[in-house]
Design a protein around this motif. Structure first.
Motif, PDB file in Angstrom:
ATOM      1  N   THR A   1       0.896  -1.147   0.052  1.00  0.00           N
ATOM      2  CA  THR A   1       0.118  -0.009  -0.040  1.00  0.00           C
ATOM      3  C   THR A   1       0.815   0.952  -0.106  1.00  0.00           C
TER       4      THR A   1
ATOM      5  N   ASP B   1      -7.765  -4.088  -2.055  1.00  0.00           N
ATOM      6  CA  ASP B   1      -7.764  -5.091  -0.911  1.00  0.00           C
ATOM      7  C   ASP B   1      -9.359  -4.579  -0.211  1.00  0.00           C
TER       8      ASP B   1
ATOM      9  N   SER C   1      -7.172   0.601   2.802  1.00  0.00           N
ATOM     10  CA  SER C   1      -6.157   1.381   3.621  1.00  0.00           C
ATOM     11  C   SER C   1      -5.579   2.423   2.848  1.00  0.00           C
TER      12      SER C   1
ATOM     13  N   ASP D   1      -3.527  -1.630  -6.159  1.00  0.00           N
ATOM     14  CA  ASP D   1      -2.820  -2.168  -4.771  1.00  0.00           C
ATOM     15  C   ASP D   1      -3.617  -3.345  -4.301  1.00  0.00           C
TER      16      ASP D   1
HETATM   17 MG   LIG Z   1      -2.132  -2.975   1.875  1.00  0.00          MG
END
Ligand SMILES: [Mg+2]
Ligand SMILES: Nc1ncnc2c1ncn2[C@@H]1O[C@H](COP(=O)(O)OP(=O)(O)O)[C@@H](O)[C@H]1O
Length: 291
Positions: free
Chosen positions: A55, A78, A83, A157
């Motif tokens: 991330t 994710d 995040s 990501d």
């Molecule tokens: Mg991550």
């Protein structure tokens, strides 16, 4: 010296034995490459193990590419454990849950972050999103392919692990950056991810980033270990994109909710990240060499 991943003790060689046996059976066709986003440069940042720095790398890569004049879409894939919003210090009004429920279109949930980076935010703490059924994931991929056409570059990501969500979103990238640290578990899980991507999604072009390493030589050693095993047991040659050292500026930036290339542009991590981005730009798409 990196103590890890010795032949005969870890997953690679064990799988190698199985592969050797399998090679005596009639040859099977390799899987066709899963369809990647092809309207923009699409870069998936993935790993086997969690917490290796995907991330942070994704957020900082996005900012750095945007500073170089690229229009960047950053996808938090994710899905159930968002995040990137925290990493970028933004506050999404809606997230992918609203898209999956049919309440919002993908472009309606985009949040603008620093340097004009556009973020597609995931949902914090949703089991049903973390375990999305295949048809819903496919619909999301189709919507993303359409949205991607509006950008120069899409960065994905992914979550960790070798589950369908992670592998599916990783294969959506035409370029795959596999992140690992020097820890044995991280290396072994990176190999597992390379294997699943190769065998299940037909991926044979993978670039390695060594993160949180002590120095450049340690980064190169991490790559050489992983690449040696991949070459031997998967017959694919991994590229090396470079390394980012362990740097206290990174956890500090995480606490502040600001990417380190913004909060600490002269830190070791930021300088290393810029070198990685230079290489990414200069070297273009990885070729996927067979050993
Ligand atoms: Mg991550
Ligand atoms: N280069 C680095 N130096 C120091 N700490 C790092 C570095 N990269 C990541 N970290 C730390 O590791 C933690 C996990 O990083 P993150 O990007 O969230 O991992 P992942 O997305 O792979 O789970 C971060 O909170 C950060 O503190």
């Amino acid at each position: 010296m990196v103590h890890t991943f010795r032949a005969g003790h870890d997953q690679g060689p064990v799988d190698g034995l199985r592969l050797a046996r399998a090679s005596q059976a009639p040859a099977r066709h390799p899987p066709r490459r899963a369809r990647a986003i092809d309207t923009a440069r699409s870069i998936a940042v993935t790993s086997g193990k969690g917490g290796v720095g995907k991330t942070q790398l994704s957020a900082n890569l996005a900012i750095s590419l945007a500073r170089r004049g690229q229009s960047v879409l950053l996808l938090d894939a994710d899905l159930g454990l968002a995040s990137l919003d925290l990493a970028l210090g933004v506050h999404p009004g809606h997230d992918l849950l609203a898209v999956v429920r049919g309440q919002r279109r993908l472009h309606e949930i985009i949040v603008e972050a620093a340097e004009g980076v556009h973020l597609v935010p995931a949902c914090p703490g949703r089991y049903d999103m973390a375990d999305l059924p295949n048809d819903e994931r496919e619909q999301l991929h189709a919507a993303l392919r359409e949205l991607a056409a509006e950008y120069d570059c899409v960065i994905i990501d992914t979550g960790a692990g070798i589950g369908a969500n992670t592998v599916g979103f990783a294969a959506l990238g035409s370029e795959i950056l596999l992140v690992t640290t020097a820890e044995p578990t991280s290396l072994r899980d990176a190999y597992a991810m390379a294997k699943v991507l190769h065998k299940r999604a037909g991926v044979d072009a993978i670039r390695v980033i060594a993160n949180q390493v002590s120095c450049e030589a340690a980064g190169l050693e991490v790559y050489e270990r992983l690449s040696g095993i991949a070459c031997r047991f998967l017959s694919i040659e991994l590229d090396y994109l470079g390394c980012v050292p362990w740097d206290a500026a990174v956890p500090r930036a995480v606490t502040q909710g600001r990417p380190y290339v913004v909060s600490a542009p002269h830190s070791k991590a930021s300088r290393a990240l810029e070198t990685v981005v230079n290489k990414l730009i200069t070297h273009g798409v990885s070729s996927g060499v067979v050993c």
